[in-house]
Scaffold this motif. Sequence first.
Motif, PDB file in Angstrom:
ATOM      1  N   GLN A 151       0.835  -1.193   0.000  1.00 53.04           N
ATOM      2  CA  GLN A 151       0.000   0.000   0.000  1.00 53.04           C
ATOM      3  C   GLN A 151       0.875   1.250   0.000  1.00 53.04           C
ATOM      4  O   GLN A 151       2.008   1.228   0.503  1.00 53.04           O
ATOM      5  CB  GLN A 151      -0.893   0.011   1.244  1.00 53.04           C
ATOM      6  N   PRO A 152       0.370   2.377  -0.510  1.00 51.54           N
ATOM      7  CA  PRO A 152       1.136   3.628  -0.449  1.00 51.54           C
ATOM      8  C   PRO A 152       1.537   3.956   0.987  1.00 51.54           C
ATOM      9  O   PRO A 152       0.754   3.759   1.921  1.00 51.54           O
ATOM     10  CB  PRO A 152       0.164   4.668  -0.993  1.00 51.54           C
ATOM     11  N   ASP A 153       2.758   4.439   1.156  1.00 51.69           N
ATOM     12  CA  ASP A 153       3.298   4.714   2.489  1.00 51.69           C
ATOM     13  C   ASP A 153       3.997   6.071   2.536  1.00 51.69           C
ATOM     14  O   ASP A 153       4.780   6.328   3.433  1.00 51.69           O
ATOM     15  CB  ASP A 153       4.270   3.591   2.880  1.00 51.69           C
ATOM     16  N   GLY A 154       3.757   6.906   1.544  1.00 55.86           N
ATOM     17  CA  GLY A 154       4.340   8.240   1.553  1.00 55.86           C
ATOM     18  C   GLY A 154       4.883   8.624   0.191  1.00 55.86           C
ATOM     19  O   GLY A 154       5.132   7.776  -0.664  1.00 55.86           O
ATOM     20  N   VAL A 155       5.038   9.922   0.003  1.00 55.35           N
ATOM     21  CA  VAL A 155       5.552  10.468  -1.255  1.00 55.35           C
ATOM     22  C   VAL A 155       6.518  11.593  -0.920  1.00 55.35           C
ATOM     23  O   VAL A 155       6.227  12.440  -0.072  1.00 55.35           O
ATOM     24  CB  VAL A 155       4.408  11.038  -2.130  1.00 55.35           C
ATOM     25  N   ARG A 156       7.642  11.611  -1.583  1.00 50.61           N
ATOM     26  CA  ARG A 156       8.547  12.764  -1.553  1.00 50.61           C
ATOM     27  C   ARG A 156       8.416  13.432  -2.913  1.00 50.61           C
ATOM     28  O   ARG A 156       8.961  12.953  -3.911  1.00 50.61           O
ATOM     29  CB  ARG A 156       9.979  12.350  -1.280  1.00 50.61           C
ATOM     30  N   VAL A 157       7.690  14.515  -2.933  1.00 47.11           N
ATOM     31  CA  VAL A 157       7.347  15.205  -4.177  1.00 47.11           C
ATOM     32  C   VAL A 157       8.592  15.846  -4.785  1.00 47.11           C
ATOM     33  O   VAL A 157       9.339  16.541  -4.097  1.00 47.11           O
ATOM     34  CB  VAL A 157       6.255  16.261  -3.917  1.00 47.11           C
ATOM     35  N   GLY A 158       8.806  15.591  -6.086  1.00 47.26           N
ATOM     36  CA  GLY A 158       9.911  16.209  -6.819  1.00 47.26           C
ATOM     37  C   GLY A 158      11.273  15.958  -6.207  1.00 47.26           C
ATOM     38  O   GLY A 158      12.172  16.787  -6.341  1.00 47.26           O
ATOM     39  N   GLN A 159      11.463  14.819  -5.582  1.00 46.38           N
ATOM     40  CA  GLN A 159      12.673  14.543  -4.789  1.00 46.38           C
ATOM     41  C   GLN A 159      13.925  14.344  -5.638  1.00 46.38           C
ATOM     42  O   GLN A 159      15.005  14.749  -5.245  1.00 46.38           O
ATOM     43  CB  GLN A 159      12.439  13.309  -3.913  1.00 46.38           C
ATOM     44  N   GLU A 160      13.787  13.693  -6.787  1.00 46.07           N
ATOM     45  CA  GLU A 160      14.964  13.365  -7.588  1.00 46.07           C
ATOM     46  C   GLU A 160      14.766  13.821  -9.026  1.00 46.07           C
ATOM     47  O   GLU A 160      13.634  13.963  -9.491  1.00 46.07           O
ATOM     48  CB  GLU A 160      15.240  11.863  -7.531  1.00 46.07           C
ATOM     49  N   LEU A 161      15.880  14.017  -9.705  1.00 44.67           N
ATOM     50  CA  LEU A 161      15.843  14.434 -11.105  1.00 44.67           C
ATOM     51  C   LEU A 161      16.161  13.250 -12.008  1.00 44.67           C
ATOM     52  O   LEU A 161      17.124  12.522 -11.773  1.00 44.67           O
ATOM     53  CB  LEU A 161      16.867  15.543 -11.359  1.00 44.67           C
ATOM     54  N   VAL A 162      15.342  13.080 -13.029  1.00 42.35           N
ATOM     55  CA  VAL A 162      15.598  12.092 -14.077  1.00 42.35           C
ATOM     56  C   VAL A 162      15.537  12.849 -15.390  1.00 42.35           C
ATOM     57  O   VAL A 162      14.516  13.466 -15.712  1.00 42.35           O
ATOM     58  CB  VAL A 162      14.569  10.942 -14.058  1.00 42.35           C
ATOM     59  N   ASP A 163      16.651  12.862 -16.104  1.00 40.79           N
ATOM     60  CA  ASP A 163      16.753  13.621 -17.357  1.00 40.79           C
ATOM     61  C   ASP A 163      16.352  15.078 -17.135  1.00 40.79           C
ATOM     62  O   ASP A 163      15.674  15.688 -17.967  1.00 40.79           O
ATOM     63  CB  ASP A 163      15.906  12.986 -18.457  1.00 40.79           C
ATOM     64  N   GLY A 164      16.746  15.617 -15.992  1.00 40.01           N
ATOM     65  CA  GLY A 164      16.496  17.023 -15.679  1.00 40.01           C
ATOM     66  C   GLY A 164      15.107  17.343 -15.162  1.00 40.01           C
ATOM     67  O   GLY A 164      14.841  18.483 -14.798  1.00 40.01           O
ATOM     68  N   ALA A 165      14.210  16.363 -15.119  1.00 42.70           N
ATOM     69  CA  ALA A 165      12.832  16.605 -14.669  1.00 42.70           C
ATOM     70  C   ALA A 165      12.643  16.065 -13.250  1.00 42.70           C
ATOM     71  O   ALA A 165      13.004  14.916 -12.971  1.00 42.70           O
ATOM     72  CB  ALA A 165      11.846  15.933 -15.612  1.00 42.70           C
ATOM     73  N   PRO A 166      12.065  16.867 -12.356  1.00 42.33           N
ATOM     74  CA  PRO A 166      11.792  16.383 -10.994  1.00 42.33           C
ATOM     75  C   PRO A 166      10.816  15.210 -10.999  1.00 42.33           C
ATOM     76  O   PRO A 166       9.830  15.214 -11.743  1.00 42.33           O
ATOM     77  CB  PRO A 166      11.164  17.591 -10.294  1.00 42.33           C
ATOM     78  N   GLN A 167      11.122  14.219 -10.191  1.00 47.09           N
ATOM     79  CA  GLN A 167      10.282  13.025 -10.068  1.00 47.09           C
ATOM     80  C   GLN A 167       9.975  12.764  -8.602  1.00 47.09           C
ATOM     81  O   GLN A 167      10.834  12.913  -7.738  1.00 47.09           O
ATOM     82  CB  GLN A 167      10.995  11.803 -10.646  1.00 47.09           C
ATOM     83  N   ASP A 168       8.738  12.341  -8.346  1.00 46.22           N
ATOM     84  CA  ASP A 168       8.343  11.959  -6.993  1.00 46.22           C
ATOM     85  C   ASP A 168       8.938  10.605  -6.654  1.00 46.22           C
ATOM     86  O   ASP A 168       9.014   9.714  -7.508  1.00 46.22           O
ATOM     87  CB  ASP A 168       6.816  11.828  -6.878  1.00 46.22           C
ATOM     88  N   VAL A 169       9.319  10.434  -5.384  1.00 47.47           N
ATOM     89  CA  VAL A 169       9.668   9.119  -4.867  1.00 47.47           C
ATOM     90  C   VAL A 169       8.431   8.597  -4.146  1.00 47.47           C
ATOM     91  O   VAL A 169       7.899   9.274  -3.256  1.00 47.47           O
ATOM     92  CB  VAL A 169      10.876   9.165  -3.906  1.00 47.47           C
ATOM     93  N   LEU A 170       7.984   7.412  -4.558  1.00 43.85           N
ATOM     94  CA  LEU A 170       6.818   6.779  -3.951  1.00 43.85           C
ATOM     95  C   LEU A 170       7.296   5.679  -3.012  1.00 43.85           C
ATOM     96  O   LEU A 170       8.156   4.874  -3.384  1.00 43.85           O
ATOM     97  CB  LEU A 170       5.916   6.160  -5.015  1.00 43.85           C
ATOM     98  N   TYR A 171       6.726   5.635  -1.824  1.00 42.13           N
ATOM     99  CA  TYR A 171       7.041   4.586  -0.857  1.00 42.13           C
ATOM    100  C   TYR A 171       5.819   3.706  -0.687  1.00 42.13           C
ATOM    101  O   TYR A 171       4.678   4.186  -0.699  1.00 42.13           O
ATOM    102  CB  TYR A 171       7.464   5.187   0.476  1.00 42.13           C
TER     103      TYR A 171
END
Length: 177
Positions: A151-171
């Motif tokens: 089940q979803p356990d948290g989100v770090r919004v815009g935490q990491e960059l992939v090809d220069g675009a911010p991506q959320d980390v989903l837990y």
Amino acid sequence: MHDQHSNTAPREWRGNKVSLRPFGPANITPAYLGWLGDRQLMRYSNQRFRQHDVASCQAYLAGFAGSDNLFLAIYHDERMVGTMTVYHSRQHGTADIGLLIGPEGQGLGLGRDAWGTMLEHLLASGVRKVTGGTLRCNSAMVRIMQACGMQPDGVRVGQELVDGAPQDVLYFARFAN
């Protein structure tokens, strides 16, 4: 799945398609080093920022010695097709799983089988909560965790960059019943 652990035999966990065994020095092969150097395969991993060679892999493997943590080789048809890590926090009754499936093992359900096999083992062995995380754009890994009942356990919004675009980390997490 079953746990074949004794004081004399190595641990092995068997799923429907894969077996999970301790990763050892013999697993540090040119093919494995090729996975770590494959920009496409590592595009969602922070390993993409590191250079890997035999010595760095040996040092990483040595870090698991004498710990509760596991570094496992994933086998399908007696061929290593991926790796898995399990980081235990015994004090809190938790474990966090990580997964890498090499190019030749992708799209065959091997990652899902490996993940589910270890998840069920951990929950059956007394771990109260198993966690995992991935980037939102890593849809294959999101599907694996969801398919295994996490089940979803948290989100770090815009935490990491992939090809220069911010991506959320989903837990994600699954608790023992």
